[in-house]
Design a protein around this motif. Structure first.
Motif, PDB file in Angstrom:
ATOM      1  N   GLY A 208     -13.099 -37.434 -36.516  1.00 52.45           N
ATOM      2  CA  GLY A 208     -12.112 -36.901 -35.536  1.00 52.45           C
ATOM      3  C   GLY A 208     -11.335 -37.788 -34.523  1.00 52.45           C
ATOM      4  O   GLY A 208     -10.519 -37.557 -33.774  1.00 52.45           O
ATOM      5  N   VAL A 209     -12.086 -38.946 -34.281  1.00 55.79           N
ATOM      6  CA  VAL A 209     -11.339 -40.219 -33.285  1.00 55.79           C
ATOM      7  C   VAL A 209     -10.090 -40.593 -34.077  1.00 55.79           C
ATOM      8  O   VAL A 209     -10.147 -40.941 -35.092  1.00 55.79           O
ATOM      9  CB  VAL A 209     -12.385 -41.067 -33.200  1.00 55.79           C
ATOM     10  N   ASN A 210      -9.003 -40.377 -33.370  1.00 57.73           N
ATOM     11  CA  ASN A 210      -7.664 -40.793 -33.652  1.00 57.73           C
ATOM     12  C   ASN A 210      -7.096 -42.089 -33.128  1.00 57.73           C
ATOM     13  O   ASN A 210      -7.144 -41.917 -31.879  1.00 57.73           O
ATOM     14  CB  ASN A 210      -6.936 -39.537 -33.429  1.00 57.73           C
ATOM     15  N   GLU A 211      -7.216 -43.061 -33.957  1.00 59.00           N
ATOM     16  CA  GLU A 211      -6.547 -44.561 -33.409  1.00 59.00           C
ATOM     17  C   GLU A 211      -5.277 -44.481 -33.104  1.00 59.00           C
ATOM     18  O   GLU A 211      -4.953 -45.420 -32.343  1.00 59.00           O
ATOM     19  CB  GLU A 211      -6.662 -45.549 -34.533  1.00 59.00           C
ATOM     20  N   LEU A 454     -16.593 -48.236 -34.833  1.00 58.73           N
ATOM     21  CA  LEU A 454     -16.854 -47.570 -36.487  1.00 58.73           C
ATOM     22  C   LEU A 454     -16.499 -46.265 -36.667  1.00 58.73           C
ATOM     23  O   LEU A 454     -16.282 -45.331 -35.777  1.00 58.73           O
ATOM     24  CB  LEU A 454     -18.221 -47.695 -36.503  1.00 58.73           C
ATOM     25  N   GLN A 455     -15.994 -45.927 -37.872  1.00 60.12           N
ATOM     26  CA  GLN A 455     -15.669 -44.532 -38.267  1.00 60.12           C
ATOM     27  C   GLN A 455     -15.826 -44.499 -39.756  1.00 60.12           C
ATOM     28  O   GLN A 455     -15.380 -45.075 -40.586  1.00 60.12           O
ATOM     29  CB  GLN A 455     -14.070 -44.302 -37.926  1.00 60.12           C
ATOM     30  N   GLY A 456     -16.541 -43.372 -40.198  1.00 57.17           N
ATOM     31  CA  GLY A 456     -16.825 -43.074 -41.413  1.00 57.17           C
ATOM     32  C   GLY A 456     -17.978 -42.245 -41.915  1.00 57.17           C
ATOM     33  O   GLY A 456     -18.860 -42.168 -41.136  1.00 57.17           O
ATOM     34  N   ARG A 472     -13.717 -49.674 -39.356  1.00 63.95           N
ATOM     35  CA  ARG A 472     -13.353 -49.848 -38.001  1.00 63.95           C
ATOM     36  C   ARG A 472     -11.995 -49.510 -37.815  1.00 63.95           C
ATOM     37  O   ARG A 472     -11.241 -49.868 -38.913  1.00 63.95           O
ATOM     38  CB  ARG A 472     -13.743 -51.109 -37.406  1.00 63.95           C
ATOM     39  N   ILE A 473     -11.981 -48.729 -36.675  1.00 65.87           N
ATOM     40  CA  ILE A 473     -10.251 -48.444 -36.382  1.00 65.87           C
ATOM     41  C   ILE A 473     -10.207 -48.667 -34.823  1.00 65.87           C
ATOM     42  O   ILE A 473     -11.498 -49.048 -34.140  1.00 65.87           O
ATOM     43  CB  ILE A 473     -10.457 -46.986 -36.354  1.00 65.87           C
ATOM     44  N   SER A 474      -9.075 -49.124 -34.469  1.00 60.61           N
ATOM     45  CA  SER A 474      -8.783 -49.407 -33.217  1.00 60.61           C
ATOM     46  C   SER A 474      -8.651 -48.215 -32.380  1.00 60.61           C
ATOM     47  O   SER A 474      -7.786 -47.240 -32.593  1.00 60.61           O
ATOM     48  CB  SER A 474      -7.411 -50.199 -33.062  1.00 60.61           C
ATOM     49  N   VAL A 475      -9.163 -48.304 -31.068  1.00 66.34           N
ATOM     50  CA  VAL A 475      -8.909 -47.195 -30.062  1.00 66.34           C
ATOM     51  C   VAL A 475      -8.366 -47.714 -28.781  1.00 66.34           C
ATOM     52  O   VAL A 475      -8.969 -48.873 -28.387  1.00 66.34           O
ATOM     53  CB  VAL A 475     -10.192 -46.285 -30.041  1.00 66.34           C
ATOM     54  N   LYS A 476      -7.467 -47.221 -28.100  1.00 67.91           N
ATOM     55  CA  LYS A 476      -7.060 -47.659 -26.817  1.00 67.91           C
ATOM     56  C   LYS A 476      -7.151 -46.461 -25.909  1.00 67.91           C
ATOM     57  O   LYS A 476      -7.246 -45.273 -25.877  1.00 67.91           O
ATOM     58  CB  LYS A 476      -5.304 -47.965 -27.028  1.00 67.91           C
ATOM     59  N   THR A 477      -7.698 -47.120 -24.753  1.00 69.04           N
ATOM     60  CA  THR A 477      -8.278 -46.202 -23.511  1.00 69.04           C
ATOM     61  C   THR A 477      -7.242 -46.854 -22.411  1.00 69.04           C
ATOM     62  O   THR A 477      -7.141 -47.852 -21.913  1.00 69.04           O
ATOM     63  CB  THR A 477      -9.784 -46.425 -23.082  1.00 69.04           C
ATOM     64  N   ILE A 478      -6.500 -45.535 -21.792  1.00 65.64           N
ATOM     65  CA  ILE A 478      -5.634 -45.987 -20.715  1.00 65.64           C
ATOM     66  C   ILE A 478      -6.622 -46.398 -19.440  1.00 65.64           C
ATOM     67  O   ILE A 478      -7.691 -45.462 -19.016  1.00 65.64           O
ATOM     68  CB  ILE A 478      -4.842 -44.626 -20.425  1.00 65.64           C
TER      69      ILE A 478
END
Length: 736
Positions: A208-211, A454-456, A472-478
């Motif tokens: 459910g983590v959305n890149e 990591l995701q999967g 792996r996916i890229s996530v961005k934190t404000i």
């Protein structure tokens, strides 16, 4: 007789293996079983002990050693009494009164016998532990030690106890173990435990983590995802007609108060509090646990915990783990997943499929299989004693002079970092161009904190440990300067370790270089405060590389020889060396120690250049003896050198060689060349070389750096270069 358990082939096969190895007089002493979480470690050991005692002469006593705090030894003893009531189970105090008799199983928590002032080691009404062990040996009792180490990372504190028992065998069952040559090794395949329905079919990471989504708070985002999954699982259990309330574990690696408060506040906003019984906490300094926490339909929905809960804790309804970061990137210890892998009813449900998985939510970027026990090392250690002819040998060794304030000031460090970056990336007064040049050089000027997570779906923990970039996916934190302040501090602390100056000074330097504000001649880019946070956090690894290059700069190497403190070095009369098994043992007659063999000169204990050099000395008719120096410690030969920031350090030359003509050589070995590339990984090599040269000249010693190319050794004591093609690298045969 084992009461009321389901038989599994993988458990019985492991029991048979243990029987075969402990009955066989030629087996290796340590027997390691690698068993995944949920395999039934305790049941396997109980079945083994029961079967062994029924089929042997009754002269063996078992010691069930439980490392760590808590009452794990009592839990293991109670499990054995329940499953095998016929066995002679004992607490330590009982065996101290009656002695260790054949057929007994004594459960010991090593903290009870290693703490100072404990009755277990006092003389008095009861003979102390070591006396009782000696009495048992006199009576012909053999010991087998079982190390229950599911919740421990190192057995070093228990080594004295284990040695005192002088066991015929040491048996350990661990979820994280390595196969090493000097141990028997048996592995229970994780797939067999999965197929038996004892653990989940797979591990879902960051479902459910959305890149494409940017979020401001890691904690809020992950907790919301975890709660949604908890509710989904609760509904699925109701669908199959079972009353199981899934539990979410929230793990704090450090347990900083402000982080705990932030999580508590978020959970309260979601409707979960201590007051309504939906939240429990288990920390070393705070524990609030409901009576029904571990029951399948327990009330608590969230348990706040640190890196590891107390030993022996088991809660099969725990299905979700949220691992938080408390400042910067952190490693995820894969064995922690064992807390959420057990199937609550010891079966798979097939439908809904979601019940057959466990769920991990974390923004950690590195995954490790776990900290290995000291028994997992590929080598062993052996004590050796020096030969008479080397005991009068002396040299002058150097030590750091802490009375002298070395190192450079904050302003000078700022200037050097500025000059280094300016030269390396062709930076100018045009800050936009500087950003372009640094970006081309690998720097990240994102406005957000970027992470590759990591995701999967991963079937086994080994699959998880071996995950690659495709997973792996890229996530961005404000950026939030309040909540991410600790991330910045963590990054600055990482840089502080490289340059050896206080964190505040490092922060000041970074601000002068990169943050918008007061004008300074050293400003490279002018970032807004939020962007400055993102820049430092995103680029901490890159900045560490720059700082290491500055520290390794040999252009400022100063001879510290006149200021270094000195003392006399003598070859230690006793040394403990690492060794590994070899097919044929060969004595090294020219080593400074008696009984030094090729077991100490293997790929597991020595580098390539070290192995080549020791064999060269052993086969050189001109060598009288050679000594392998230690890597650190006051008893070893040391030389002071300074890094690029003028900090004092010690390095320890690898070898002392005494020639038959009386000459003494001191040798440092380094990685050589292979396929045209240098294998040397020591960034301080030039600073060490120059300091070594000055030391040898002052004390009139022969010296050199020795490296290898194609199994041949070359020596250099003139001008150091990583490239060995020049005339400064001479064949060792022509010199020594």
């Amino acid at each position: 007789m084992i009461n009321g358990i389901i038989e599994y082939d993988f458990q019985n096969n492991c029991v048979d293996y243990l029987i075969d190895k402990t009955v066989d007089g030629s087996s290796k002493k340590v027997i390691t079983v690698k068993a995944p979480t949920g395999a039934g470690k305790t049941v396997i050991l109980i079945k083994y002990v029961d079967k062994f005692l029924k089929n042997t002469d009754g002269k063996t006593a078992f010691i069930w050693l439980c490392p760590g705090k808590g009452n794990l030894e009592e839990q293991s003893k109670e499990s054995m009494e329940k499953l095998a009531p016929n066995l002679d189970t004992r607490a330590l105090m009982y065996s101290l009164i009656t002695g260790f008799s054949g057929g007994s199983i004594t459960f010991i928590n090593w903290e009870l016998v290693t703490k100072k002032g404990n009755n277990a080691l006092k003389d008095g009404e009861r003979a102390n532990l070591f006396e009782r062990i000696a009495e048992a040996h006199k009576d012909g009792i053999r010991f087998v030690v079982i190390i229950d180490e599911e919740h421990m990372n190192n057995t070093s504190k228990a080594d004295d106890i284990i040695s005192a028992f002088a066991p015929k065998n040491i048996i350990r069952v661990s979820a994280t173990a390595n196969k090493v040559e000097h141990q028997e090794f048996y592995e229970i395949p994780e797939d067999e435990v999965i197929n038996a329905g004892l653990i989940t079919r797979a591990i879902y990471v960051n479902e459910g983590v959305n890149e494409k989504e940017e979020f401001e708070n890691d904690y809020d985002y992950l907790l919301e995802l975890a709660d949604d999954k908890r509710k989904e699982l609760r509904a699925a259990y109701e669908l199959v007609g079972t009353d199981i309330r899934p539990l979410v574990l929230v793990q704090f690696p450090v347990g900083q108060p402000e982080t705990i408060v932030a999580v508590q506040d978020k959970l309260a906003q979601m409707g979960y509090t201590y007051d309504n019984g939906m939240v429990n906490i288990w920390m070393s300094n705070e524990k609030m646990i409901s009576d029904d926490l571990t029951k399948l339909n327990g009330t608590p929905a969230f348990l706040l915990m640190k890196q590891a809960i107390s030993t022996g804790w088991d809660c099969p309804r725990a299905k979700i783990l949220v691992k938080l970061r408390e400042g910067g990137s952190q490693d995820f210890q894969i064995q922690t997943i064992g807390r959420i892998r057990r199937m609550p009813e010891r079966k798979h449900y097939i439908f809904p499929a979601t019940l057959d998985f466990c769920y991990l939510y974390t923004l950690d970027t590195q995954y490790k299989e776990g900290l290995l026990s000291s028994l997992d090392k590929a080598y062993q250690v052996r004590r050796l004693f020096s030969k008479e002819e080397v005991r009068d040998f002396t040299l002058t060794k150097e030590m750091r002079n802490l009375d002298i304030d070395t190192g450079i000031g904050e302003r000078e460090l700022l200037r050097r970092i500025y000059d280094h970056l300016k030269k390396k990336y062709n930076l100018t007064t045009n800050k936009s161009v500087n950003i372009e040049n640094m970006t081309a050089g690998g720097y990240n000027f994102s406005h957000q904190i970027d992470s590759k997570v990591l995701q999967g779906l991963f079937r086994t923990t080994e699959d998880l440990a071996n995950a690659n970039s495709r997973d792996r996916i890229s996530v961005k934190t404000i950026v939030n300067t309040h909540s991410h302040g600790i991330y910045l501090l963590h990054s600055i602390d990482e840089l502080k370790k490289v340059v050896g100056v206080p964190s505040q000074k490092v922060k000041n330097i970074l601000q002068r270089l990169f943050r918008k504000g007061k004008r300074t001649q050293y400003k490279l880019v002018s970032l807004e405060n939020n962007d400055f946070y993102a820049f430092i956090i995103n680029n901490v690894k890159k900045l560490k590389e720059e700082f290491r290059e500055i520290v390794a700069d040999d252009s400022v190497q100063l001879t510290f020889l006149e200021n270094a403190k000195t003392t006399t070095f003598k070859i230690p009369e006793m040394e403990v060396y690492k060794f590994a098994s070899v097919k044929k043992v060969v004595l090294f007659n020219k080593n400074a120690y008696k009984e030094y063999t090729n077991e100490f000169v293997t790929s597991k204990t020595r580098s390539t250049s070290e192995r080549l050099f020791e064999n060269y000395c052993e086969n050189n008719s001109n060598v009288e003896w050679f000594y392998k120096n230690g890597d650190a410690g006051q008893q070893y030969l040391s030389i002071v050198y300074q890094d690029g920031l003028r900090h004092q350090w010690l390095f320890y030359p690898d070898y002392i060689v005494k020639m038959k003509n009386g000459d003494v050589w001191i040798i440092e070995t380094k990685g050589g060349m292979q396929n045209g590339y240098s294998k040397n990984i020591d960034i301080q090599v030039k600073n060490k070389f120059d300091a070594f040269k000055a030391y040898a000249n002052k004390y009139n010693l022969n010296w050199g750096f020795v490296r290898d190319i194609d199994e041949q050794l070359y020596i250099n004591n003139s001008i150091y270069s990583d490239d060995m093609s020049g005339d400064n690298w001479i064949s060792l045969e022509d010199v020594l």
